[in-house]
Design a protein around this motif. Structure first.
Motif, PDB file in Angstrom:
ATOM      1  N   VAL A  96     -16.190  -8.393  48.496  1.00 21.57           N
ATOM      2  CA  VAL A  96     -17.247  -7.414  48.732  1.00 21.57           C
ATOM      3  C   VAL A  96     -17.737  -7.512  50.173  1.00 21.57           C
ATOM      4  CG1 VAL A  96     -19.598  -6.741  48.081  1.00 21.57           C
ATOM      5  CG2 VAL A  96     -17.925  -7.299  46.299  1.00 21.57           C
ATOM      6  N   ASP A  97     -17.907  -8.736  50.672  1.00 21.44           N
ATOM      7  CA  ASP A  97     -18.311  -8.908  52.066  1.00 21.44           C
ATOM      8  C   ASP A  97     -17.288  -8.307  53.019  1.00 21.44           C
ATOM      9  OD1 ASP A  97     -20.811 -10.038  52.106  1.00 21.44           O
ATOM     10  OD2 ASP A  97     -20.111 -12.097  52.268  1.00 21.44           O
ATOM     11  N   TRP A  98     -16.009  -8.499  52.751  1.00 27.14           N
ATOM     12  CA  TRP A  98     -14.986  -7.955  53.631  1.00 27.14           C
ATOM     13  C   TRP A  98     -15.140  -6.442  53.738  1.00 27.14           C
ATOM     14  CZ3 TRP A  98     -11.198  -4.345  53.819  1.00 27.14           C
ATOM     15  CH2 TRP A  98     -10.355  -4.385  54.925  1.00 27.14           C
ATOM     16  N   PHE A  99     -15.247  -5.767  52.579  1.00 31.46           N
ATOM     17  CA  PHE A  99     -15.426  -4.312  52.591  1.00 31.46           C
ATOM     18  C   PHE A  99     -16.711  -3.925  53.324  1.00 31.46           C
ATOM     19  CE2 PHE A  99     -12.474  -4.298  48.925  1.00 31.46           C
ATOM     20  CZ  PHE A  99     -11.576  -3.338  49.380  1.00 31.46           C
ATOM     21  N   ALA A 100     -17.803  -4.616  53.031  1.00 35.44           N
ATOM     22  CA  ALA A 100     -19.101  -4.264  53.625  1.00 35.44           C
ATOM     23  C   ALA A 100     -19.106  -4.485  55.133  1.00 35.44           C
ATOM     24  CB  ALA A 100     -20.216  -5.078  52.968  1.00 35.44           C
ATOM     25  N   ILE A 101     -18.484  -5.550  55.599  1.00 32.63           N
ATOM     26  CA  ILE A 101     -18.482  -5.865  57.028  1.00 32.63           C
ATOM     27  C   ILE A 101     -17.506  -4.972  57.790  1.00 32.63           C
ATOM     28  CG2 ILE A 101     -17.864  -7.657  58.712  1.00 32.63           C
ATOM     29  CD1 ILE A 101     -18.978  -9.696  56.584  1.00 32.63           C
ATOM     30  N   GLN A 102     -16.362  -4.707  57.209  1.00 29.65           N
ATOM     31  CA  GLN A 102     -15.326  -3.960  57.919  1.00 29.65           C
ATOM     32  C   GLN A 102     -15.474  -2.448  57.813  1.00 29.65           C
ATOM     33  OE1 GLN A 102     -13.666  -5.670  60.016  1.00 29.65           O
ATOM     34  NE2 GLN A 102     -14.426  -7.570  59.136  1.00 29.65           N
ATOM     35  N   SER A 103     -16.190  -1.949  56.818  1.00 27.63           N
ATOM     36  CA  SER A 103     -16.263  -0.502  56.612  1.00 27.63           C
ATOM     37  C   SER A 103     -16.787   0.273  57.830  1.00 27.63           C
ATOM     38  CB  SER A 103     -17.041  -0.148  55.341  1.00 27.63           C
ATOM     39  OG  SER A 103     -18.354  -0.627  55.395  1.00 27.63           O
ATOM     40  N   GLN A 108     -15.301   4.179  61.847  1.00 27.81           N
ATOM     41  CA  GLN A 108     -15.245   4.574  63.263  1.00 27.81           C
ATOM     42  C   GLN A 108     -13.810   4.913  63.668  1.00 27.81           C
ATOM     43  OE1 GLN A 108     -17.710   5.210  65.407  1.00 27.81           O
ATOM     44  NE2 GLN A 108     -16.117   5.868  66.828  1.00 27.81           N
ATOM     45  N   THR A 109     -12.853   4.124  63.214  1.00 31.34           N
ATOM     46  CA  THR A 109     -11.449   4.413  63.496  1.00 31.34           C
ATOM     47  C   THR A 109     -11.050   5.755  62.892  1.00 31.34           C
ATOM     48  OG1 THR A 109     -10.920   2.066  63.549  1.00 31.34           O
ATOM     49  CG2 THR A 109      -9.079   3.591  63.208  1.00 31.34           C
ATOM     50  N   PHE A 110     -11.467   6.006  61.662  1.00 31.08           N
ATOM     51  CA  PHE A 110     -11.166   7.280  61.013  1.00 31.08           C
ATOM     52  C   PHE A 110     -11.736   8.439  61.822  1.00 31.08           C
ATOM     53  CE2 PHE A 110     -10.932   5.450  56.398  1.00 31.08           C
ATOM     54  CZ  PHE A 110      -9.711   4.878  56.700  1.00 31.08           C
ATOM     55  N   LYS A 111     -12.972   8.285  62.325  1.00 33.19           N
ATOM     56  CA  LYS A 111     -13.597   9.334  63.129  1.00 33.19           C
ATOM     57  C   LYS A 111     -12.804   9.565  64.415  1.00 33.19           C
ATOM     58  CE  LYS A 111     -18.031   9.289  63.763  1.00 33.19           C
ATOM     59  NZ  LYS A 111     -19.424   8.840  63.972  1.00 33.19           N
ATOM     60  N   VAL A 113      -9.693   9.212  65.024  1.00 35.89           N
ATOM     61  CA  VAL A 113      -8.396   9.889  64.837  1.00 35.89           C
ATOM     62  C   VAL A 113      -8.539  11.126  63.949  1.00 35.89           C
ATOM     63  CG1 VAL A 113      -7.077   7.799  65.276  1.00 35.89           C
ATOM     64  CG2 VAL A 113      -7.672   8.408  62.913  1.00 35.89           C
ATOM     65  N   ASP A 114      -9.779  11.503  63.644  1.00 36.61           N
ATOM     66  CA  ASP A 114     -10.086  12.720  62.894  1.00 36.61           C
ATOM     67  C   ASP A 114      -9.357  12.776  61.555  1.00 36.61           C
ATOM     68  OD1 ASP A 114     -11.407  15.133  62.474  1.00 36.61           O
ATOM     69  OD2 ASP A 114      -9.782  16.302  63.381  1.00 36.61           O
ATOM     70  N   CYS A 115      -9.516  11.726  60.772  1.00 40.02           N
ATOM     71  CA  CYS A 115      -8.856  11.743  59.451  1.00 40.02           C
ATOM     72  C   CYS A 115      -9.843  11.505  58.300  1.00 40.02           C
ATOM     73  CB  CYS A 115      -7.695  10.750  59.403  1.00 40.02           C
ATOM     74  SG  CYS A 115      -8.171   9.022  59.407  1.00 40.02           S
ATOM     75  N   LEU A 116     -11.101  11.846  58.515  1.00 38.86           N
ATOM     76  CA  LEU A 116     -12.061  11.745  57.405  1.00 38.86           C
ATOM     77  C   LEU A 116     -12.010  12.968  56.532  1.00 38.86           C
ATOM     78  CD1 LEU A 116     -15.274  10.120  58.902  1.00 38.86           C
ATOM     79  CD2 LEU A 116     -13.746   9.191  57.177  1.00 38.86           C
TER      80      LEU A 116
END
Length: 116
Positions: A96-103, A108-111, A113-116
């Motif tokens: 859960v921490d991994w997801f919460a920290i890395q999300s 930001q990466t998704f934004k 490269v415009d893939c949201l």
């Protein structure tokens, strides 16, 4: 109090200085709690005097992200059905921490490269 929709289920987000008495034993050392049955997310405000106001705000947001991930895993059925005992990967605090920290970084990466 805020309300957030997690996979079609409303959760109440409550920022508090101390958890209510009925949660005090469960949350003695916790910064936050996700109560999937009551559909409440409790965030104990960071009051660390060694932090700036910005640091305390960042801490509160980190804990909130963590508890929201718990809510998503619960509402998706993964936390209840991943295994027959507590401690499955879907309830594992490190996961859960991994997801919460890395999300935020992933989003930001998704934004970028415009893939949201």
């Amino acid at each position: 109090m805020k309300i957030v929709n997690i996979l079609g289920t409303n959760y109440n987000i409550k920022f508090v200085d101390e958890f209510p008495d009925y949660l005090s034993e469960v949350g003695e050392n916790a910064g936050g709690l996700c109560n999937r049955h009551d559909r409440d997310i409790w965030i104990k405000r960071c009051n660390d005097k060694d932090m700036t106001a910005t640091g305390r705000e960042r801490c509160d947001k980190d804990v909130l992200r963590h508890e929201i991930i718990h809510a998503y895993l619960s509402e998706s059925g993964l936390s209840a059905n991943a295994s027959h005992y507590y401690g499955s990967w879907a309830e594992n605090e490190e996961m859960v921490d991994w997801f919460a920290i890395q999300s935020p970084k992933i989003f930001q990466t998704f934004k970028e490269v415009d893939c949201l």
